[in-house]
Each structure stands twice: as C-alpha cells, then as structure tokens.
Design a protein around this motif. Structure first.
Motif, PDB file in Angstrom:
ATOM      1  N   GLY A   7      47.270  25.318  41.950  1.00  0.00           N
ATOM      2  CA  GLY A   7      48.676  24.953  41.835  1.00  0.00           C
ATOM      3  C   GLY A   7      49.624  26.139  41.910  1.00  0.00           C
ATOM      4  N   ALA A   8      49.218  27.179  42.588  1.00  0.00           N
ATOM      5  CA  ALA A   8      50.059  28.363  42.746  1.00  0.00           C
ATOM      6  C   ALA A   8      50.366  28.556  44.221  1.00  0.00           C
ATOM      7  N   ALA A   9      51.588  28.940  44.505  1.00  0.00           N
ATOM      8  CA  ALA A   9      51.977  29.188  45.888  1.00  0.00           C
ATOM      9  C   ALA A   9      51.229  30.388  46.458  1.00  0.00           C
ATOM     10  N   CYS A  10      50.798  31.248  45.577  1.00  0.00           N
ATOM     11  CA  CYS A  10      50.088  32.451  46.009  1.00  0.00           C
ATOM     12  C   CYS A  10      48.994  32.763  44.991  1.00  0.00           C
ATOM     13  N   PRO A  11      47.734  32.782  45.424  1.00  0.00           N
ATOM     14  CA  PRO A  11      46.668  33.106  44.477  1.00  0.00           C
ATOM     15  C   PRO A  11      46.860  34.443  43.773  1.00  0.00           C
ATOM     16  N   SER A  12      47.536  35.381  44.421  1.00  0.00           N
ATOM     17  CA  SER A  12      47.760  36.682  43.781  1.00  0.00           C
ATOM     18  C   SER A  12      48.549  36.547  42.491  1.00  0.00           C
ATOM     19  N   ASP A  13      49.532  35.636  42.477  1.00  0.00           N
ATOM     20  CA  ASP A  13      50.308  35.425  41.255  1.00  0.00           C
ATOM     21  C   ASP A  13      49.407  34.902  40.137  1.00  0.00           C
ATOM     22  N   TRP A  14      48.545  33.968  40.461  1.00  0.00           N
ATOM     23  CA  TRP A  14      47.613  33.396  39.485  1.00  0.00           C
ATOM     24  C   TRP A  14      46.650  34.469  38.990  1.00  0.00           C
ATOM     25  N   LEU A  15      46.204  35.325  39.901  1.00  0.00           N
ATOM     26  CA  LEU A  15      45.242  36.363  39.551  1.00  0.00           C
ATOM     27  C   LEU A  15      45.847  37.474  38.703  1.00  0.00           C
ATOM     28  N   ARG A  16      47.148  37.657  38.768  1.00  0.00           N
ATOM     29  CA  ARG A  16      47.792  38.763  38.046  1.00  0.00           C
ATOM     30  C   ARG A  16      47.873  38.533  36.541  1.00  0.00           C
ATOM     31  N   ASP A  17      47.576  37.334  36.095  1.00  0.00           N
ATOM     32  CA  ASP A  17      47.571  37.068  34.655  1.00  0.00           C
ATOM     33  C   ASP A  17      46.564  38.017  34.009  1.00  0.00           C
ATOM     34  N   PRO A  18      47.018  38.877  33.097  1.00  0.00           N
ATOM     35  CA  PRO A  18      46.099  39.860  32.522  1.00  0.00           C
ATOM     36  C   PRO A  18      44.972  39.228  31.705  1.00  0.00           C
ATOM     37  N   ASP A  19      45.115  37.967  31.339  1.00  0.00           N
ATOM     38  CA  ASP A  19      44.075  37.277  30.582  1.00  0.00           C
ATOM     39  C   ASP A  19      43.105  36.508  31.479  1.00  0.00           C
ATOM     40  N   ARG A  20      43.327  36.550  32.798  1.00  0.00           N
ATOM     41  CA  ARG A  20      42.441  35.835  33.735  1.00  0.00           C
ATOM     42  C   ARG A  20      41.045  36.437  33.648  1.00  0.00           C
ATOM     43  N   THR A  21      40.042  35.597  33.613  1.00  0.00           N
ATOM     44  CA  THR A  21      38.668  36.078  33.489  1.00  0.00           C
ATOM     45  C   THR A  21      37.876  35.803  34.762  1.00  0.00           C
ATOM     46  N   GLN A  22      36.773  36.518  34.888  1.00  0.00           N
ATOM     47  CA  GLN A  22      35.876  36.299  36.014  1.00  0.00           C
ATOM     48  C   GLN A  22      35.365  34.862  35.998  1.00  0.00           C
ATOM     49  N   ALA A  23      35.042  34.348  34.832  1.00  0.00           N
ATOM     50  CA  ALA A  23      34.536  32.976  34.723  1.00  0.00           C
ATOM     51  C   ALA A  23      35.571  31.971  35.229  1.00  0.00           C
ATOM     52  N   GLU A  24      36.860  32.205  34.958  1.00  0.00           N
ATOM     53  CA  GLU A  24      37.912  31.302  35.446  1.00  0.00           C
ATOM     54  C   GLU A  24      38.033  31.358  36.964  1.00  0.00           C
ATOM     55  N   VAL A  25      37.891  32.539  37.530  1.00  0.00           N
ATOM     56  CA  VAL A  25      37.968  32.697  38.984  1.00  0.00           C
ATOM     57  C   VAL A  25      36.799  31.972  39.649  1.00  0.00           C
ATOM     58  N   VAL A  26      35.610  32.171  39.120  1.00  0.00           N
ATOM     59  CA  VAL A  26      34.421  31.512  39.667  1.00  0.00           C
ATOM     60  C   VAL A  26      34.560  29.993  39.552  1.00  0.00           C
ATOM     61  N   ALA A  27      35.006  29.519  38.397  1.00  0.00           N
ATOM     62  CA  ALA A  27      35.169  28.078  38.202  1.00  0.00           C
ATOM     63  C   ALA A  27      36.222  27.510  39.155  1.00  0.00           C
ATOM     64  N   ALA A  28      37.316  28.221  39.354  1.00  0.00           N
ATOM     65  CA  ALA A  28      38.365  27.743  40.260  1.00  0.00           C
ATOM     66  C   ALA A  28      37.846  27.633  41.690  1.00  0.00           C
ATOM     67  N   LEU A  29      37.080  28.614  42.119  1.00  0.00           N
ATOM     68  CA  LEU A  29      36.502  28.560  43.461  1.00  0.00           C
ATOM     69  C   LEU A  29      35.571  27.354  43.606  1.00  0.00           C
ATOM     70  N   ARG A  30      34.722  27.144  42.623  1.00  0.00           N
ATOM     71  CA  ARG A  30      33.780  26.018  42.696  1.00  0.00           C
ATOM     72  C   ARG A  30      34.499  24.678  42.643  1.00  0.00           C
ATOM     73  N   GLU A  31      35.508  24.578  41.798  1.00  0.00           N
ATOM     74  CA  GLU A  31      36.263  23.328  41.692  1.00  0.00           C
ATOM     75  C   GLU A  31      37.075  23.067  42.955  1.00  0.00           C
ATOM     76  N   ALA A  32      37.630  24.116  43.548  1.00  0.00           N
ATOM     77  CA  ALA A  32      38.385  23.956  44.798  1.00  0.00           C
ATOM     78  C   ALA A  32      37.477  23.515  45.926  1.00  0.00           C
ATOM     79  N   ALA A  33      36.210  23.877  45.846  1.00  0.00           N
ATOM     80  CA  ALA A  33      35.238  23.506  46.888  1.00  0.00           C
ATOM     81  C   ALA A  33      34.878  22.034  46.823  1.00  0.00           C
ATOM     82  N   GLU A  34      34.926  21.415  45.682  1.00  0.00           N
ATOM     83  CA  GLU A  34      34.468  20.042  45.518  1.00  0.00           C
ATOM     84  C   GLU A  34      35.155  19.028  46.412  1.00  0.00           C
TER      85      GLU A  34
END
Length: 101
Positions: A67-94
């Motif tokens: 739900g972000a116009a640019c993944p970079s904005d979503w990724l810049r959250d200093p609290d973003r974790t590797q697990a969240e990135v992996v989960a987002a990729l897998r969920e986006a693939a479904e």
C-alpha cells in the motif's frame, strides 16, 4: 527459475533475503529489496523486454500489497525488519500465483 512469473520472482527474492540477509537503509550486509528482485529477474528466460516487464510487474505487485506508492518509503521505516520484508514479498506473491508474464 523455470516459469517466469511474478509469483516466482517475489518468492525467490524472499528466499534470497531470508538466506543472505537484508541490507536495509540502516544496516549492512545483505541484499537490498530491489537487488533481490532484480537478481531473480536477471536470469528469467525471454527477451530483455520480457524481463523488464517482469521487473515492473514484480514491483507493482509489491507496491499493491504494502500500500505504498514507493517501496523505498516503506523500507525507510527504521523499525522495519528483515522478517517483515520477507513476509511482504511472500504475501505479495500469493495473488499472482500461476500467472505468467
């Protein structure tokens, strides 16, 4: 990758980040999100135009999911974790499962 699908690219990118680590804006080493996706598209069968379209479609699927116009904005959250990135990729693939480009 046997089938050049958005789902396959996103799932493989998630696996790559999970195995190699995620290079966020705040920590290293690892692979960046865009780098992981690009590496999976690089070896996809087909023409350069096909790979470019696949790359665009993979990022579009991720953008729709997070739900972000640019993944970079979503990724810049200093609290973003590797697990969240992996989960987002897998969920986006479904939703793309089985759809080839």
């Amino acid at each position: 990758m046997t089938a050049a699908t958005v789902s396959a690219v996103l799932t493989s990118a998630a696996n790559r980040i999970e195995n190699s680590g995620w290079a966020s804006h705040y920590q290293q080493p690892g692979v960046t999100l865009s780098g992981a996706i690009a590496l999976e598209v690089r070896d996809a069968p087909g023409s350069n135009a096909h790979r470019a379209a696949l790359l665009t479609a993979a990022f579009a699927a991720l953008e729709r999911h997070i739900g972000a116009a640019c993944p970079s904005d979503w990724l810049r959250d200093p609290d973003r974790t590797q697990a969240e990135v992996v989960a987002a990729l897998r969920e986006a693939a479904e939703p793309e499962e089985g759809r080839s480009l």
